[in-house]
Design an enzyme around this catalytic site. Structure first.
Site, PDB file in Angstrom:
ATOM      1  N   ASP A 456       0.942  -1.129  -0.034  1.00  0.00           N
ATOM      2  CA  ASP A 456      -0.062   0.087  -0.009  1.00  0.00           C
ATOM      3  C   ASP A 456       0.875   1.337  -0.101  1.00  0.00           C
ATOM      4  O   ASP A 456       2.069   1.256   0.464  1.00  0.00           O
ATOM      5  CB  ASP A 456      -1.086  -0.005   1.246  1.00  0.00           C
ATOM      6  CG  ASP A 456      -2.271   0.693   1.175  1.00  0.00           C
ATOM      7  OD1 ASP A 456      -2.380   1.676   0.198  1.00  0.00           O
ATOM      8  OD2 ASP A 456      -2.996   0.474   1.995  1.00  0.00           O
ATOM      9  N   ASP A 517     -10.876   2.014  -3.143  1.00  0.00           N
ATOM     10  CA  ASP A 517     -11.283   1.962  -1.711  1.00  0.00           C
ATOM     11  C   ASP A 517     -12.961   1.975  -1.764  1.00  0.00           C
ATOM     12  O   ASP A 517     -13.479   1.849  -0.990  1.00  0.00           O
ATOM     13  CB  ASP A 517     -10.750   2.886  -0.753  1.00  0.00           C
ATOM     14  CG  ASP A 517      -9.467   2.538  -0.201  1.00  0.00           C
ATOM     15  OD1 ASP A 517      -9.031   1.214  -0.325  1.00  0.00           O
ATOM     16  OD2 ASP A 517      -8.830   3.140   0.328  1.00  0.00           O
TER      17      ASP A 517
HETATM   18  C1  DGJ Z   1      -5.863   2.142   2.059  1.00  0.00           C
HETATM   19  C2  DGJ Z   1      -6.226   0.790   1.200  1.00  0.00           C
HETATM   20  O1  DGJ Z   1      -6.888   0.973  -0.046  1.00  0.00           O
HETATM   21  C3  DGJ Z   1      -7.355  -0.035   2.010  1.00  0.00           C
HETATM   22  O2  DGJ Z   1      -7.781  -1.119   1.232  1.00  0.00           O
HETATM   23  C4  DGJ Z   1      -6.702  -0.438   3.408  1.00  0.00           C
HETATM   24  O3  DGJ Z   1      -5.652  -1.448   2.907  1.00  0.00           O
HETATM   25  C5  DGJ Z   1      -6.140   0.822   4.073  1.00  0.00           C
HETATM   26  N1  DGJ Z   1      -5.316   1.570   3.297  1.00  0.00           N
HETATM   27  C6  DGJ Z   1      -5.299   0.488   5.322  1.00  0.00           C
HETATM   28  O4  DGJ Z   1      -4.760   1.527   5.779  1.00  0.00           O
END
Ligand code: DGJ
Length: 699
Positions: A456, A517
């Protein structure tokens, strides 16, 4: 066959990629590369007979070859955007290039240009990517002088310009977006101007994606000429589409954004990312399928694999991660047929919220007193692979890492360090930072036996040095490459707060991407429509989450949510402890159904039959004997309950059988009047139709 032919008499070069030829003519003295053809395949003889086409305006105010040169460097009468801009140690700027060599090496045509006055040379490479219609271009800029020549400062280093043949009109297609709103497709008239698509964030970004498509305003999903270009870069980038008053169109692109400089010391070289180009005669759908085929053949690290059905704990637990909690979810996930269980953020250091712990990559001793291994082993005993979330490029100021190495983050001495989501970005341009990251990642994979990492990146870069706007991403690529070389079984998902880092550069070294997200199934139809314009469904991870959706509050039936997620790489991200037995039964059946269709979805040819926003949105996949069709109706507004949906891409002489009803249809019927579609009434209706070609088709 992908080959390069050269006609020495006319200095014409024909680069053949599949059904396409890109032809150029070299003006050695003037140092100009003239594009003469980019379209259907042509022999070298035919290409040699084509004239280079200068601007129709030839007067003292004009650039004679505006938007009609492959490599217009700064200087002289380059009034359009230069592809190369340099400042030299003697205080001069501007170049006067001559072509000094050219030839074919390792399947690529290379032309070398050298400046007549300064120690600067450029090798331009054109490679038809075998088995595809894509041509890859990249440039290597070289400082050919010695210490007395001083440094050369490059303030622009595009790969080159792709010149679209003269047409009466030009339109551009591209995507824009934001966090939770990636991939919004725009198709607009290309203004007579220099239009810049760019990321100044040090990452490819949610806000624009490094590709563009050009047509003459008449192309549709399955007809018309489309010229498209994509940059394989994960840092800051810039694509400039120029439409001149004289009616020409050229698209240049490269790494970096306006104002970023690169110092080239004597003897040093700078290699650009690949800026690939694809011509198709059959519309935007064919352009997407062409890019997908290129990814399968040249980009995806494991193209023959099927991506597993995964469960991700983020929306279920947020930061409330415990061994017992994850195990409870894992047991339920395994029962649904999930194959990979991913523990998301919150398992390490003092990371119980987004305020602390990033950088301290050891299991939280209160949450995992015996480390992660016991949980990982239990997950494996449940028959699933174990995966973990990491965010290696970030640190919270409230972390042991930052307290020990405050100098490791991107910063401008004396300036405020911009915090976003309470975090700072580690400078992956630094070898010591890369070594640190490599060591703990290697240890983590060994200690836990993790088969999968979700990598991430939750904020853009700020306060970076010039070099880091692109060097950071190159450093990330290097760490991933090293990790994959040592752990060949490891699979990686690219994530940046959803789809903030999806590009051909990162996808060369990761197996899939977290698309957004935003897990609302209706919004996802639009986001996924944007994603698949360039990227394959096999990279498009989609979770089924809870309803009402935590982000949008929209209440959507489980089947619709599943069907939308099944058009890519199926995942589940809801709180399974709150799903009823009935919901879990439905989920189990749909996971099983997905196993049956996933080869077709992940490896097949995609046809976008009806875009989101139409009364019925529909997509189709074709792979070998099978076709899979999804149809979605979002609103109930006056929508009829049955439709016929004309399909695409079938074997026209064959007969297809509906796997569920046993009904048989001639392909000519399916592709003409269409597949009879029985969408149930009301809002959020969806259907999935599986078709198999019946061997002796009599169409
Ligand atoms: C952003 C990601 O897109 C989410 O799926 C998740 O992993 C969060 N970060 C966690 O902080």
């Amino acid at each position: 066959m992908n080959t390069v032919d050269i006609c020495d008499d006319t200095a014409t070069v024909a680069i053949h990629a599949g059904a396409v030829t890109y032809a150029i003519r070299l003006d050695v003295d003037a140092g100009i590369i003239h594009p003469v053809h980019w379209g259907p395949r042509l022999s070298i003889g035919a290409a040699a007979s084509l004239p280079a086409q200068p601007s129709p305006h030839q007067d003292t105010f004009e650039a004679p070859w505006e938007a009609a040169e492959d490599y217009p460097a700064e200087g002289g009468r380059t009034f359009g955007p230069p592809v190369l801009g340099a400042w030299f140690a003697d205080g001069t700027a501007g170049l006067e290039l001559a072509i000094v060599a050219h030839g074919v090496r390792a399947g690529a045509f290379t032309v070398t240009l050298a400046d007549r006055h300064q120690p600067l040379a450029v090798d331009l490479h054109y490679r038809p990517a075998p088995g595809t219609d894509v041509i890859e271009r990249w440039a290597v800029v070289r400082h050919t002088g010695g210490a007395s020549d001083g440094d050369i400062v490059l303030h622009r280093q595009d790969v080159g310009a792709w010149c679209v043949p003269p047409r009466d009109d030009y339109r551009m297609s591209h995507v824009t977006g934001a966090w939770s709103a990636e991939g919004m497709l725009h198709r607009t008239s290309l203004p007579t101007a220099q239009t810049q698509l760019t990321s100044r964030r040090g990452v490819s970004s949610h806000h624009a994606n490094p590709w563009i498509m050009i047509d003459d305003s008449t192309a549709g999903e399955e007809h018309g000429e489309v010229w498209s270009m994509a940059l394989a870069t994960s840092g800051s980038w810039r694509i400039t589409a120029t439409r001149s008053h004289a009616g020409r169109c050229a698209v240049s692109g490269g790494a970096g954004h306006d104002g970023v400089r690169h110092w080239l010391r004597p003897g040093e070289t700078l290699t650009s990312p690949i800026f690939a180009g694809l011509y198709t005669a059959d519309g935007f759908g064919a352009a997407s399928r062409g890019w997908h085929a290129y990814q399968r053949r040249h980009i995806s690290p494991h193209p023959g694999e099927l991506r597993p059905v995964l469960y991700n704990s983020w929306e279920a637990t947020i930061f409330d991660v415990t061994e017992q909690g994850q195990l409870a979810l894992a047991e339920l996930a395994a029962d649904l047929g999930v194959e990979l269980f991913v523990v998301d953020d919150g398992w390490f250091g003092a990371r119980t919220s987004d305020r602390a712990g990033l950088g301290d990559w050891h299991p939280n001793p209160h949450r995992f007193p015996n480390g992660l291994r016991p949980l990982a082993d239990k997950i494996r005993r449940l028959g699933m692979q174990f995966g973990l979330w990491v965010e290696p490029e970030m640190t919270n100021p409230d972390s042991d890492l930052y307290r020990s190495h405050p100098d490791w983050v991107h910063h401008t001495p004396g300036h405020r360090r911009t915090e976003l989501r309470n975090q700072l970005v580690l400078d992956f341009n630094r070898p010591d930072v890369r070594d640190w990251a490599w060591q703990w990642l290697d240890r983590l994979v060994r200690d836990t036996g993790a088969a999968f990492l979700k990598w991430d990146f939750n904020r853009p870069i700020t306060e970076a040095s010039d070099q880091a706007w692109t060097g950071h991403a190159a450093g990330v690529h290097a760490v991933i490459d090293r990790l994959r070389a040592v752990h060949p079984g490891l699979r990686i998902e690219s994530c940046a707060g959803g789809g903030g880092r999806i590009d051909l550069g990162i996808l060369r070294r990761t197996d899939q991407a977290w698309t957004s997200d935003n897990t609302d199934a209706v919004d996802r139809l639009t986001i996924q429509h944007g994603h698949t314009q360039l990227y394959t469904p096999a990279t498009m991870v989609a979770w089924v989450t809870d309803s009402p959706n935590p982000l949008t509050g929209r209440d959507i039936p489980l089947r619709f949510r599943f069907h939308v997620a099944m058009t890519g790489v199926l995942g589940i991200g809801g709180d399974l402890t709150r799903w009823s037995p009935g919901e879990r039964d439905t989920a189990r059946q749909l996971v099983r159904l997905y196993s049956d269709i996933r080869l077709t979805v992940q490896h097949g040819d995609l046809y976008r039959l009806r875009p989101p926003g139409a009364t019925t949105c529909a997509v189709q996949y074709v792979h070998g004997d099978r076709a899979v069709v999804f149809a979605f109706r979002v609103g109930a507004d006056f929508a009829p309950h049955t439709h016929t949906l004309p399909l695409q891409g079938l074997d026209p002489r064959a007969v297809y059988r509906d796997d569920d009803t046993g009904d048989q249809y001639a392909a000519a019927v399916l592709m003409g009047p269409g597949l009879p579609l029985a969408l149930p009434g009301g809002a959020y209706a969806s259907t999935l139709t599986r078709l198999t070609r019946v061997a002796a088709g009599a169409g």
